[in-house]
Design a protein around this motif. Structure first.
Motif: not given
Lengths: 542, 308
Positions: A322, A348, A351, A381-382, B196, B198, B203
């Motif tokens: 990870l 990223l 992940r 985050i995504h 994990v 990301g 953040r």
């Protein structure tokens, strides 16, 4: 009626909290005779520890309150005694050992001093105390007791610390030894040694042993009689064999049924398409080599279990996959790219595909965020996964998928139970629609029945979503039920790898055999056979 | 700062949240009084001080060191008069403006800067962390008053300069506490879980670590409020802080010092104002700490009489 060594009659304990009264123990009856091993079996919140604490006067009052009942030691009611007399009985007649020896032993004193202290408090002379300490340490299997007495608690391993604590408890030759989850924090092989030690000492001294545990395996291994507790009540009592083979209460039946390690073996996966390809990763911490050339493949839709004791490098492997830690050498190929050398930006994107479920959900979920915030954080985050207006809907879907009501979205982690929290953690991992989920001891902290539920949830998700798992565990029965393939690790190296069936039925390497023998089965007959084999193996060694 | 996950933002919800906070404030009686006191104080500082400016600066040598509780006089004299016969009550009102402005600005600047640097020192590379910490060490190894004296000796004494000096000398307190907390929190599992997924460093620092250290920081800040007020008065006493006829509470305490044996009220009333302000802030921050923590909030929601 013959007098029992210890007898608890209609004990009731309540805790007064601001949210109302909690009935922790409700009308418990039990008795313990000389030379007997009694186990109290129950899940968290069943009141088993509170019952034991009541015997030693360890309940904090307030908020605790003993509302009814009596505890008789050799016929005398403990509650009627003056405090001084009660203190005298504690330690001298009734001793206790705890789950976590590190917090029980004082870190700033040498262990020799601490054991001598216990002896001196109850009237031994300086020199006697010192000799007795050495004798005790030898008895509990500490090698080189003369140098051991000069060491501090942190210089011992977990198993050795547990031995030291047992030595302390035995210092005054108690009539009763209460052991509260004595081996829960230990590795399987160490657990077997400690249980052996306890049973041998019990036979030798003739004391009574009261073991509190949640593990059917421990019961099968050591106990003569067992008491099953649920919600503060004793629901069943009897000999270990009777309870296991002829349980009468619904809860006991379910508990025995949900004990892992009885299912069919997986036949392995048909896919021969490696999804993740790990080759020769090594990791050093200074001069200590935590991982030495680890290589394995994870196929599509496969569950690979990594088993091993603490310090075997299994968690380090997960962290490297990870990128929580950097490997010193080696590569991990995923979709034709080495994820160990990816730039932060490329990483990223990857992940998303590899997610993790941690051991303790109460630690891995931010206590200040609601479930909705926790799960939807993945999409913050995504942002390309899901547009913002669909977040709430999707969170509710995910909650349903992991078997929770959608109302839970507004709750905070502390308002949920351990099993529910682990489901939330799984939902969070699923939010990114990953291909691989790494479970690091994901069910170890859960009660047996909850454990079974989470495992079946993971199985279902695997089937529905085509997930692959890397399942890191020290608990072999769970692995037996869940994994397609097993990797056995020791001291940073892979000892053996093979299909689950082969590893469990025909282990090739000696270490794997030892590991399997040390693991505890809930079936008392199987456990007896195992104990005998282990003994033979030991004699053979000598 | 990173975008936060969705919260329903329509007006109704907002009003509901506001009402819930008011309700939780009402449940804690001490915090409620503290909040009311502070509101009144701010009101006085904003309005009262301008209205009373003339009264407060008018000398009256016949009323020198007039004793308090003489209710025959004008109400501004109820707390007595100072060495030049000026009404103490009016002067306390007038002084509140400067006092609060200096203390609040200095504390919030040092809080924000110290917190920010602490977060960076705790979470980023060793080099940056060392750099920040050594600078903090330099500031700390210098007695803060001495540092202030040196700087203010070179710069002309003005309100802005005093704020800057006081802020700088107090930064290390927040910085070191913030860093220590970060070092502990960064090892917690939910930080790993965020990595994990990301989450960027930004953040993790602002969304996961900051909310947890804020209550500690605010508590320190309220305690520091009093220190800053007194430090400012020491500077004024040395003649490099606020200069008369400008006035602050600290300066009033200092000016009353020679008369302590004969006219205690000169120092007592402004001193009381300092104590009450600090106490109120402290009580309010205590309440805030409980309310900000979801695991403790129920204490306020169900109206528990015992505080945190």
């Amino acid at each position: 009626m013959a007098e029992h060594l210890l007898e608890i009659k209609d004990l009731a304990v309540v805790f007064n909290t601001i949210a109302g009264q909690v009935q922790a123990v409700n009308g418990v009856n039990l008795h313990l005779d000389k030379g007997e091993v009694l186990a109290i079996l129950g899940e968290s919140g069943s009141g088993k520890s509170v019952t034991a604490s009541a015997v030693l006067n360890l309940i904090d009052m307030p908020p605790g309150e003993i509302t009814a009942g009596e505890i008789r030691f050799k016929g005398e009611n403990l509650f009627d005694m003056p405090p001084a007399r009660r203190r005298d009985i504690n330690g001298k007649n009734i001793a206790m050992i705890f789950q976590d020896p590190l917090s029980y032993l004082n870190p700033v004193y040498r262990i020799g001093w601490q054991i001598e202290e216990a002896l001196k408090v109850h009237g031994a002379k300086e020199k006697e105390a010192r000799l007795e300490t050495l004798r005790l340490l030898e008895k509990v299997g500490i090698t080189e007791p003369i140098s051991a007495v000069r060491k501090y608690p942190h210089q011992f391993s977990g198993g050795q610390r547990q031995r030291v604590m047992i030595a302390m408890a035995l210092a005054l030759r108690p009539d009763i030894l209460i052991a509260d989850e004595p081996t829960t924090a230990l590795d399987v092989t160490v657990q077997a040694q400690i249980l052996d030690l306890l049973v041998n000492l019990q036979k030798e001294t003739g004391m009574a042993l009261l073991i509190i545990t949640h593990d059917l395996g421990v019961v099968a291994e050591v106990a003569n009689r067992v008491i099953v507790m649920q919600n503060g009540k004793v629901i069943e009592a009897g000999s270990v064999r009777d309870i296991y083979f002829k349980p009468s209460h619904k809860y006991t039946k379910q508990l025995i049924k949900s004990a892992p390690g009885k299912g069919k073996f997986s036949l392995g996966t048909s896919s021969s398409n490696p999804l993740l390809s790990v080759s020769k990763i090594s990791k050093n911490y200074g001069v200590f080599r935590a991982l030495k050339d680890i290589s394995f493949d994870l196929m599509e839709g496969e569950t690979v279990a990594i088993v091993g004791e603490s310090g075997s490098g299994k968690s380090t492997t997960a962290k490297i996959l990870l990128r929580l830690e950097n490997a010193n050498s080696g590569s991990v190929f995923y979709q034709n790219q080495d994820i160990l050398t990816l730039s932060d930006q490329d990483l990223l994107k990857k992940r998303r595909d590899i997610q993790m479920v941690f051991q303790d959900p109460s630690q891995s979920l931010n206590p200040r965020m609601t479930v909705l915030q926790l799960i939807s954080e993945a999409w913050v985050i995504h942002p390309d996964v899901l547009p913002k207006n669909k977040w709430l809907r999707r969170v509710e879907d995910l909650l349903e998928q992991v078997g929770l009501e959608k109302e839970y979205a507004r709750r905070f982690p502390h308002q949920l139970s351990g099993g529910q929290l682990q489901r939330i953690a799984i939902a969070r991992a699923l939010a990114l629609e990953p291909k691989i989920i790494i479970c690091d001891e994901a069910v170890s902290a859960l009660d047996v029945s909850v454990q079974a539920q989470v495992i079946s949830l993971l199985k279902k998700l695997k089937k529905d979503l085509g997930l692959s798992y890397i399942f890191i565990a020290h608990d072999l029965p769970v692995v037996r039920d869940f994994a397609d393939r097993v990797i056995v690790m020791k001291e940073g190296q892979i000892v053996e790898t093979g299909l689950t069936k082969d590893i469990f039925l025909k282990p090739q390497k000696k270490y794997t055999q030892e590991l399997l023998l040390a693991s505890l089965e809930p079936d008392p007959d199987v456990q007896l056979a195992r104990r005998n084999t282990r003994k033979k193996l030991l004699e053979y060694k000598i | 700062m990173a975008k936060s996950p969705p919260t329903a933002k329509d007006n109704n919800t907002r009003r509901f949240v506001f009402n819930a906070w008011l309700l939780m404030l009402a449940r804690d009686r001490f915090a409620l009084f503290a909040a009311i006191f502070l509101l009144v104080l701010v009101g006085v500082a904003l309005v009262g001080s301008f209205a009373l400016e003339d009264v407060a600066t008018k000398q009256n040598l016949r009323g020198r060191n007039a004793p308090p509780f003489d209710f025959n006089k004008d109400w501004v004299f109820w707390l007595g008069g100072d060495a030049l016969g000026r009404p103490l009550l009016a002067r306390i009102f007038l002084a509140s403006r400067n006092t609060l402005m200096i203390a609040a600005s200095a504390v919030s600047f040092s809080l924000i800067i110290g917190c920010f640097l602490g977060l960076i020192a705790g979470y980023t590379s060793k080099f940056v962390s060392h750099l920040i910490l050594r600078v903090a060490d330099v500031i700390m190894s210098f007695p803060s008053l001495l540092l202030a004296v040196i700087i203010l000796y070179m710069l002309p004494p003005s309100v802005i300069n005093i704020i800057v000096v006081l802020a700088i000398t107090r930064i290390p307190i927040y910085l070191r506490t913030a860093r220590a907390e970060v070092l502990e929190i960064r090892e917690r599992m939910f930080i790993q879980a965020a990595t994990v997924m990301g989450a960027s460093n930004k953040r993790i620092i602002f969304r996961h670590i900051l909310p947890i250290i804020i209550p500690t920081m605010v508590t320190i800040a309220t305690l520091d409020f009093a220190f800053v007020m007194l430090a400012e008065s020491s500077l004024s006493f040395l003649g490099i802080g606020i200069q008369p006829p400008e006035i602050t509470w600290g300066l009033m305490v200092a000016q009353g010092r020679p008369y302590l044996t004969t006219a205690w009220w000169l120092s007592f009333w402004p001193g009381l104002a300092i104590i009450l302000t600090t106490l109120s802030l402290n009580l309010l921050s205590n309440w805030l700490r409980v309310v900000l923590d979801p695991q403790q909030r129920w204490r306020m929601e169900i109206g528990d009489q015992k505080n945190g």
